[in-house]
Design a protein around this motif. Structure first.
Motif, PDB file in Angstrom:
ATOM      1  N   SER A   2       0.845  -1.200   0.000  1.00 29.39           N
ATOM      2  CA  SER A   2       0.000   0.000   0.000  1.00 29.39           C
ATOM      3  C   SER A   2       0.874   1.241   0.000  1.00 29.39           C
ATOM      4  CB  SER A   2      -0.916   0.005   1.238  1.00 29.39           C
ATOM      5  OG  SER A   2      -1.769  -1.119   1.231  1.00 29.39           O
ATOM      6  N   ALA A   3       0.883   1.962  -1.118  1.00 28.44           N
ATOM      7  CA  ALA A   3       1.753   3.134  -1.252  1.00 28.44           C
ATOM      8  C   ALA A   3       1.231   4.286  -0.404  1.00 28.44           C
ATOM      9  CB  ALA A   3       1.831   3.558  -2.711  1.00 28.44           C
ATOM     10  N   LEU A   4       2.159   5.031   0.184  1.00 26.53           N
ATOM     11  CA  LEU A   4       1.809   6.235   0.935  1.00 26.53           C
ATOM     12  C   LEU A   4       1.483   7.374  -0.032  1.00 26.53           C
ATOM     13  CD1 LEU A   4       4.658   6.134   3.591  1.00 26.53           C
ATOM     14  CD2 LEU A   4       2.224   5.822   4.080  1.00 26.53           C
ATOM     15  N   ALA A   5       0.670   8.305   0.430  1.00 22.43           N
ATOM     16  CA  ALA A   5       0.400   9.496  -0.365  1.00 22.43           C
ATOM     17  C   ALA A   5       1.701  10.270  -0.566  1.00 22.43           C
ATOM     18  CB  ALA A   5      -0.629  10.375   0.344  1.00 22.43           C
ATOM     19  N   GLN A   6       1.933  10.750  -1.785  1.00 22.02           N
ATOM     20  CA  GLN A   6       3.164  11.470  -2.097  1.00 22.02           C
ATOM     21  C   GLN A   6       3.123  12.916  -1.621  1.00 22.02           C
ATOM     22  OE1 GLN A   6       6.088  10.056  -4.135  1.00 22.02           O
ATOM     23  NE2 GLN A   6       5.057   8.511  -2.899  1.00 22.02           N
ATOM     24  N   LEU A   7       1.954  13.538  -1.684  1.00 24.92           N
ATOM     25  CA  LEU A   7       1.810  14.962  -1.373  1.00 24.92           C
ATOM     26  C   LEU A   7       0.497  15.211  -0.649  1.00 24.92           C
ATOM     27  CD1 LEU A   7       2.945  16.456  -4.792  1.00 24.92           C
ATOM     28  CD2 LEU A   7       4.027  16.999  -2.611  1.00 24.92           C
ATOM     29  N   MET A  11      10.781   4.343   2.485  1.00 27.50           N
ATOM     30  CA  MET A  11       9.511   4.554   3.181  1.00 27.50           C
ATOM     31  C   MET A  11       8.421   4.905   2.173  1.00 27.50           C
ATOM     32  SD  MET A  11       8.399   7.024   6.345  1.00 27.50           S
ATOM     33  CE  MET A  11       7.549   8.184   5.304  1.00 27.50           C
ATOM     34  N   ARG A  12       8.212   4.042   1.194  1.00 27.86           N
ATOM     35  CA  ARG A  12       7.213   4.316   0.166  1.00 27.86           C
ATOM     36  C   ARG A  12       5.846   3.730   0.511  1.00 27.86           C
ATOM     37  NH1 ARG A  12      11.291   2.190  -4.513  1.00 27.86           N
ATOM     38  NH2 ARG A  12      12.742   3.945  -4.491  1.00 27.86           N
ATOM     39  N   ASP A  39      12.843  10.391  -2.817  1.00 24.23           N
ATOM     40  CA  ASP A  39      11.640   9.564  -2.930  1.00 24.23           C
ATOM     41  C   ASP A  39      11.021   9.300  -1.555  1.00 24.23           C
ATOM     42  OD1 ASP A  39       9.728   8.279  -4.407  1.00 24.23           O
ATOM     43  OD2 ASP A  39      10.783   6.363  -4.510  1.00 24.23           O
ATOM     44  N   TYR A  40      11.042  10.340  -0.711  1.00 23.19           N
ATOM     45  CA  TYR A  40      10.528  10.236   0.648  1.00 23.19           C
ATOM     46  C   TYR A  40       9.175  10.945   0.700  1.00 23.19           C
ATOM     47  CZ  TYR A  40      11.017   9.819   5.744  1.00 23.19           C
ATOM     48  OH  TYR A  40      10.852   9.475   7.072  1.00 23.19           O
ATOM     49  N   PRO A  41       8.067  10.207   0.821  1.00 19.97           N
ATOM     50  CA  PRO A  41       6.744  10.817   0.704  1.00 19.97           C
ATOM     51  C   PRO A  41       6.521  11.993   1.645  1.00 19.97           C
ATOM     52  CG  PRO A  41       6.555   8.430   0.699  1.00 19.97           C
ATOM     53  CD  PRO A  41       7.985   8.744   1.036  1.00 19.97           C
ATOM     54  N   ALA A  42       5.912  13.054   1.114  1.00 17.90           N
ATOM     55  CA  ALA A  42       5.537  14.230   1.908  1.00 17.90           C
ATOM     56  C   ALA A  42       4.056  14.101   2.228  1.00 17.90           C
ATOM     57  CB  ALA A  42       5.828  15.507   1.128  1.00 17.90           C
ATOM     58  N   LEU A  43       3.751  13.389   3.296  1.00 21.34           N
ATOM     59  CA  LEU A  43       2.364  13.013   3.590  1.00 21.34           C
ATOM     60  C   LEU A  43       1.467  14.201   3.909  1.00 21.34           C
ATOM     61  CD1 LEU A  43       2.885   9.893   5.878  1.00 21.34           C
ATOM     62  CD2 LEU A  43       2.192   9.925   3.501  1.00 21.34           C
ATOM     63  N   GLY A  44       2.021  15.200   4.537  1.00 18.16           N
ATOM     64  CA  GLY A  44       1.183  16.250   5.091  1.00 18.16           C
ATOM     65  C   GLY A  44       0.791  15.904   6.510  1.00 18.16           C
ATOM     66  N   VAL A  45       0.466  16.919   7.295  1.00 25.95           N
ATOM     67  CA  VAL A  45       0.211  16.735   8.726  1.00 25.95           C
ATOM     68  C   VAL A  45      -0.995  15.835   8.971  1.00 25.95           C
ATOM     69  CG1 VAL A  45      -0.425  17.917  10.859  1.00 25.95           C
ATOM     70  CG2 VAL A  45       1.261  18.942   9.324  1.00 25.95           C
TER      71      VAL A  45
END
Length: 464
Positions: A8-13, A284-285, A409-415
């Motif tokens: 399950s991929a993390l949100a990129q932005l 950490m993708r 390539d480190y996801p910027a998930l947001g708070v």
């Protein structure tokens, strides 16, 4: 479900960030953010640094960064610096840009209360990207400045850093391409060599523009598209090739036993040490990667409580002023588990032995459930505080996260997404999962010890 977290991929932005790719391959990210008021962070990210230099080019990526502030196609005689000075922005190559092993990043911190200031700052970034002037005259002027930086890098801290990187990355490209370069190259390299490097590696498809601040996001997006969408072959006078260069990935080889880097530093009043158990970069993708990161953070929190007791209430002689552990990233290819400590005079060996013994105890017996509970509560409190204060998050923090996304390539998930994901994942992390992090502290191989001591230690072993 947890069974699917590995894929399950993390949100990129975060959803508030606009993003895209121009026709020439240049990536862009734009986000409106009101903190601080009437300010903007504007970044140009180049995906290359000193790692792609040949032996006779060592240091030229850093020189090119400097030359951008000297003269470009549209700005003569340090006019960019004068513009930044006129608007009250921090200015100068050291304050507005940095060159590392695998990146060159230009950062403009500008007022945004007038649209024309943001527009001109974006134009300046375009000049850095496509139109830095690299003449023999420009180069001769800048050599003295870069040479002075090279000389400053040879102080005690600089020498220790070089020895540390040599030990950490022994027998590979990382230790052979320190960004500061070589004195003879800085003194003698030709402008033509720099132009060839600039033409090859400042390629639109290997660059990105990040804009975060108190501005009209749609207006900034349109300006980026208008300013930067130039076909590679039409960038004049240094046209780029149609296809971008590959970004090299250099692994760091294993090393036997323990390697030591040490130096004396007249600015230190007491000794400092850092021990790295090196290992490759941890991706950490996915949600599983996020869970692994949280697990390591929980280890450091739980273990820090034990270290605090060893510092203020030792059972035997007190060995250190300060000690901590963390997951570090001294170079992009590595994520070592690290121990940092400031021992009492004459107790470096005993301090290290105390921490190693405590880590070995965790390997044998794990953590008490109450230690894990306290660490989880502390972590949740941090996520909650970050969520509550999300509207006060500074633009620079977002911009730096987007640099990590683009280059690492480190996801910027947001708070919000980070808090939600943590709330889902944290309850699944067991005490034995946290304790197993200690196994990555392998003291038999891939260990690098960095020690800095006051000059007194040369004459007085009590300080080592």
């Amino acid at each position: 479900s947890p069974e699917e977290w590995g894929t399950s991929a993390l949100a990129q932005l975060p959803p508030q960030a606009q993003h895209g790719v121009l026709g020439n391959g240049l990536r862009w990210i734009v986000q409106e953010n009101r903190e601080p008021k009437a300010r903007a962070e504007l970044y140009l990210i180049v995906a290359f640094g000193s790692l792609v230099e040949n032996e006779e080019e060592r240091g030229i990526a850093h020189i090119i960064e400097h030359l951008g502030f000297s003269a470009t196609k549209a700005y003569e005689n340090h006019a960019i610096v004068k513009f930044l000075e006129s608007i009250g922005a921090p200015f100068g190559a050291c304050q507005n840009a940095y060159t590392s092993f695998d990146r060159t990043v230009y950062t403009l911190h500008v007022p945004s209360d007038k649209d024309e200031l943001v527009s001109e700052a974006l134009t300046v970034l375009r000049e850095f990207a496509f139109f830095t002037r690299i003449s023999e005259e420009d180069l001769e002027k800048e050599r003295k400045v870069v040479l002075e930086e090279w000389r400053e890098s040879k102080n005690a801290q600089g020498r220790l850093f070089e020895d540390y990187i040599n030990a950490l990355c022994k027998n590979c490209k990382w230790c052979e391409r320190l960004p500061i370069g070589k004195e003879e190259v800085i003194k003698g390299v030709s402008a033509e060599t720099l132009r060839n490097f600039y033409r090859s590696f400042y390629h639109p498809a290997r660059m990105a523009v990040v804009a975060v601040g108190d501005f009209d996001g749609e207006g900034v997006r349109k300006q980026i598209c208008e300013l930067f969408d130039i076909p590679p072959g039409e960038i004049e006078p240094l046209a780029r090739e149609p296809s971008p260069p590959d970004r090299p990935l250099y692994a760091v080889p294993d090393t036997p036993g323990v390697l030591v880097a040490s130096s004396t530093d007249p600015e230190l009043s007491f000794a400092q040490g850092m021990l790295d158990c090196k290992r490759p970069k941890q991706e950490m993708r996915t949600i599983e990667g996020f869970r692994r990161n949280l697990t390591e953070d929980l280890f450091h929190k739980a273990f820090s409580s034990r270290l605090l007791k060893l510092t203020v209430e030792p059972k035997g002689p007190r060995n250190f002023f300060m000690v901590s552990t963390e997951t570090g990233q001294p170079v992009p290819a590595l994520n070592p588990l690290s121990i940092s400590l400031a021992p009492l005079p004459g107790r470096m060996r005993q301090a290290l032995e105390t921490v190693v013994e405590e880590i070995e105890r965790v390997k044998r017996t794990g953590f008490h459930p109450s230690e894990i509970t306290r660490a989880k509560r502390s972590m949740l409190a941090e996520f909650e505080e970050e969520f509550i204060e999300r509207e006060q998050r500074p633009s620079e923090t977002f911009a730096e996260e987007y640099v990590s996304l683009i280059l690492d390539d480190y996801p910027a998930l947001g708070v919000e997404e980070r808090a939600r994901t943590a709330a889902t994942v944290l309850p699944t992390i067991r005490g034995e999962d946290v304790a197993r992090v200690a196994d990555a502290f392998d003291f038999g191989r891939n260990v690098v010890l960095k020690i800095a001591t006051p000059p007194m230690s040369v004459r007085n072993p009590m300080y080592t």
